[in-house]
Design an enzyme around this catalytic site. Structure first.
Site, PDB file in Angstrom:
ATOM      1  CG  ASP A 105     -18.963 -37.296  16.238  1.00 25.05           C
ATOM      2  OD1 ASP A 105     -17.928 -37.589  15.608  1.00 25.05           O
ATOM      3  OD2 ASP A 105     -19.340 -36.123  16.422  1.00 25.05           O
ATOM      4  CB  CYS A 144     -18.516 -26.785  16.481  1.00 25.06           C
ATOM      5  SG  CYS A 144     -17.845 -25.841  15.131  1.00 25.06           S
ATOM      6  CD  GLN A 161     -11.670 -34.038  17.845  1.00 25.15           C
ATOM      7  OE1 GLN A 161     -10.474 -34.312  17.991  1.00 25.15           O
ATOM      8  NE2 GLN A 161     -12.069 -33.040  17.092  1.00 25.15           N
ATOM      9  CG  HIS A 174     -18.847 -30.941  16.442  1.00 25.11           C
ATOM     10  ND1 HIS A 174     -19.470 -30.594  15.264  1.00 25.11           N
ATOM     11  CD2 HIS A 174     -17.646 -30.320  16.427  1.00 25.11           C
ATOM     12  CE1 HIS A 174     -18.663 -29.801  14.563  1.00 25.11           C
ATOM     13  NE2 HIS A 174     -17.549 -29.616  15.251  1.00 25.11           N
ATOM     14  CE  LYS A 189     -12.762 -32.994  13.152  1.00 25.77           C
ATOM     15  NZ  LYS A 189     -12.344 -31.630  13.490  1.00 25.77           N
TER      16      LYS A 189
HETATM   17  N1  PMP Z   1     -17.752 -34.312  15.699  1.00 26.48           N
HETATM   18  C1  PMP Z   1     -16.715 -33.900  16.426  1.00 26.48           C
HETATM   19  C2  PMP Z   1     -16.588 -34.379  17.853  1.00 26.48           C
HETATM   20  C3  PMP Z   1     -15.775 -33.041  15.866  1.00 26.48           C
HETATM   21  O1  PMP Z   1     -14.729 -32.629  16.592  1.00 26.48           O
HETATM   22  C4  PMP Z   1     -15.924 -32.615  14.516  1.00 26.48           C
HETATM   23  C5  PMP Z   1     -14.952 -31.664  13.863  1.00 26.48           C
HETATM   24  N2  PMP Z   1     -14.543 -30.583  14.647  1.00 26.48           N
HETATM   25  C6  PMP Z   1     -17.023 -33.087  13.803  1.00 26.48           C
HETATM   26  C7  PMP Z   1     -17.906 -33.933  14.424  1.00 26.48           C
HETATM   27  C8  PMP Z   1     -17.264 -32.693  12.383  1.00 26.48           C
HETATM   28  O2  PMP Z   1     -16.318 -33.254  11.562  1.00 26.48           O
HETATM   29  P1  PMP Z   1     -16.142 -32.696  10.077  1.00 26.48           P
HETATM   30  O3  PMP Z   1     -16.100 -31.204  10.180  1.00 26.48           O
HETATM   31  O4  PMP Z   1     -14.844 -33.253   9.651  1.00 26.48           O
HETATM   32  O5  PMP Z   1     -17.289 -33.153   9.302  1.00 26.48           O
END
Ligand code: PMP
Length: 407
Positions: A201, A365, A204, A124, A227
Site C-alpha cells: 500500500d 483510519c 503515503q 490503514h 495524496k
Molecule cells: N492506505 C493508507 C496508508 C492511507 O493513508 C490511505 C488514505 N488515508 C489509504 C490507504 C486509502 O486511500 P484512498 O482513501 O485514497 O483510497
C-alpha cells in the site's frame, strides 16, 4: 529546505495563500490529502476546455485526443514507478479501490478454506477490511504481524507467520498514523522465499520519496493520486504482468470486453480487462501533470526536504512540555503523531484550527494500531514539499496556546 526554492514552490500552490479564521493558513494535513499545484489545475481545465470526449471508442478527433492523453498518462505512471509495461498500470479510484480489486480477483480465485492472508498491525482500514471480507467469504484466516512500542514491525516474527497456507502478504509502505517506513525490499525477499506474493500500500510513500516497483520486486503496488498532488478520484493498481494476466475479470461493463453476445462475453486484454466503464479520464491526465511536477521539482530534492523538515519538526515538538510523540521508528516519513498530557486530541485540533493551523485529530483510519498503543486518537501533523520551518514554528506556537487554555 536546503535544496528547494521554497518561495517558488509555495507560489505553485494557490490554495496556500489564504487566511482562515483571520490567520494565514498553515496546512499540515497532507497525509489526508495533498494540495494541488497550478500545473495540475491547469491540466484539468485545459482538458475540459479543449479535448473532452470519451476514450477508446470514438472515431473523431476529440476522442482520439482524449484517448491519447489518457493512455499517455498510463505510460507516464509506468515510467514514474519504473514498471516494465504500461499494461501493468490499472487506473482505479485510489488505494481503497486498488486493494478491493486485488481482494476480489486475486483473493477470490486463490484464497480458500483454511488458507491465510497476512497483514500487519499498522495497516490503514482500507488494507484491513477488504481482507477481512475476503477471509470471511472464503473461510480463510487473517493473520497479523504485530507492531512494537517504537512503531516498527516485529520482523522477528515474520518468518513464523509466513506459512505454506499464506496466499498473500499485504503491507503498507509508510504508516499514515505514525510515519513508519517499512523495509519493503526485505519483506518481499522474505515472503518470496516462502512463495508468498506481496501487495504494498503506497498511499503515503510516493509523495515523499522515489519508488521503483521493479527494485522492490513487489507483486502489487497501490497509489492514490490525491495524496501525491494529483486530483481525487484517481489512483493506480500496479501488478506484475504475469500476475495480472491470471486474474479473473472484476467489474463487468464497457471497455473490458472484446465481444458480447447474450450467451457469452470475450474479455479484453490488459489493462482494459480490469477497467470497466468510462474511466476518470481527467483524473488520469491530472495525475500525469502531478508526476511531471514532482519530476520538475526533483524527487531527490523533495525527499531531502521532507526528511529535514521531519527532523526539525520532531525536535521542535519535543521542546513542548507534556507532549509525547507516538511512533519512534528509525525510518520515518512525513508524519508527526503526538499526544498532549491531559488534553484530548480533538481539543488540540480545535484550538489549532482557530490559529489557522490545519492538522488531523482522530484514529486516522488505523484503529487497531492506535489500540495497541492504548489510545483512541492522536494529533497528526503531516508534511509535504510545500511546508516550511515556519509552518512547524506556527504549530508549536499553537501548541503553547493549547497549554495556556488547559493550564
Ligand atoms: N492506505 C493508507 C496508508 C492511507 O493513508 C490511505 C488514505 N488515508 C489509504 C490507504 C486509502 O486511500 P484512498 O482513501 O485514497 O483510497
Amino acid at each position: 529546505g536546503a535544496n528547494l526554492d521554497m518561495a517558488r514552490i509555495r507560489a505553485d500552490f494557490p490554495i496556500l495563500h489564504q487566511e482562515v479564521r483571520g490567520r494565514p493558513l498553515v496546512y499540515l494535513d497532507s497525509a489526508a490529502t495533498t494540495q494541488k499545484p497550478q500545473a495540475v489545475i491547469d491540466a484539468l481545465v485545459r482538458y475540459y476546455t479543449h479535448d473532452n470526449a470519451n476514450v477508446h471508442r470514438g472515431v473523431h478527433a476529440l476522442s482520439e485526443r482524449a484517448t491519447h492523453a489518457y493512455e499517455g498518462a498510463r505510460e507516464r505512471v509506468r515510467k514514474f514507478i519504473n514498471a516494465r509495461e504500461a499494461k501493468e498500470i490499472i487506473f482505479v479510484r485510489g488505494c481503497t479501490e486498488a486493494i478491493n480489486l486485488v481482494a476480489q480477483t486475486y483473493g477470490r480465485s486463490r484464497v480458500g478454506p483454511g488458507d491465510e492472508v497476512l497483514i500487519t498491525g499498522m495497516e490503514h482500514h482500507s488494507d484491513i477490511v477488504p481482507w477481512q471480507m475476503l477471509c470471511q467469504h472464503a473461510g480463510a484466516t487473517l493473520k497479523v504481524v504485530p507492531v512494537d512500542e517504537r512503531g516498527e514491525l516485529r520482523l522477528d516474527l515474520l518468518d513464523s507467520l509466513l506459512t505454506e497456507r499464506t496466499r498473500l502478504f499485504a503491507v503498507t509502505h509508510v504508516s499514515n498514523a505514525l510515519g513508519t517506513v517499512n523495509p519493503i525490499r526485505e519483506l518481499v525477499r522474505r515472503a518470496h522465499a516462502r512463495g508468498v506474493p506481496v501487495l504494498v500500500d503506497g498511499a503515503q510513500a510516493m509523495q515523499h520519496f522515489r519508488v521503483d516497483v521493479r527494485e522492490l520486486d513487489c507483486d502489487f503496488y497501490t497509489l492514490s493520486g490525491h495524496k501525491m498532488f494529483g486530483p481525487t478520484g484517481i489512483g493506480v493498481l500496479y501488478g506484475k504482468a504475469e500476475v495480472l494476466e491470471t486474474l479473473p475479470p472484476w467489474q463487468g461493463g464497457g471497455d473490458m470486453i472484446l465481444s458480447v453476445t447474450l450467451d457469452k462475453t470475450v474479455y479484453n486484454r490488459l489493462p482494459y480487462r480490469l477497467e470497466a466503464g468510462t474511466p476518470d479520464i481527467s483524473g488520469a491526465i491530472g495525475l500525469a501533470a502531478a508526476l511531471d511536477y514532482l519530476d520538475s521539482v526533483g524527487r531527490d530534492a523533495i525527499a531531502a526536504h521532507d526528511q529535514e523538515l521531519l527532523e526539525y519538526g520532531t525536535q521542535a515538538l519535543e521542546s513542548v512540555p507534556g507532549l509525547r510523540i507516538m511512533g519512534k521508528a528509525k525510518e520515518r516519513s512525513g508524519v508527526l503523531s503526538f499526544l498532549m498530557e491531559d488534553v484530548h486530541a480533538h481539543d488540540v485540533g480545535t484550538i489549532l484550527d482557530r490559529e489557522g493551523v490545519a492538522i488531523r485529530a482522530g484514529h486516522h483510519c488505523a484503529q487497531p494500531l492506535l489500540a495497541c498503543f492504548g489510545v483512541a486518537a492522536t494529533v497528526r501533523a503531516s508534511l509535504a514539499l510545500y511546508n516550511t520551518r515556519e509552518d512547524i514554528d506556527a504549530l508549536v506556537r499553537g501548541l503553547h496556546k493549547v497549554r495556556e487554555v488547559f493550564a
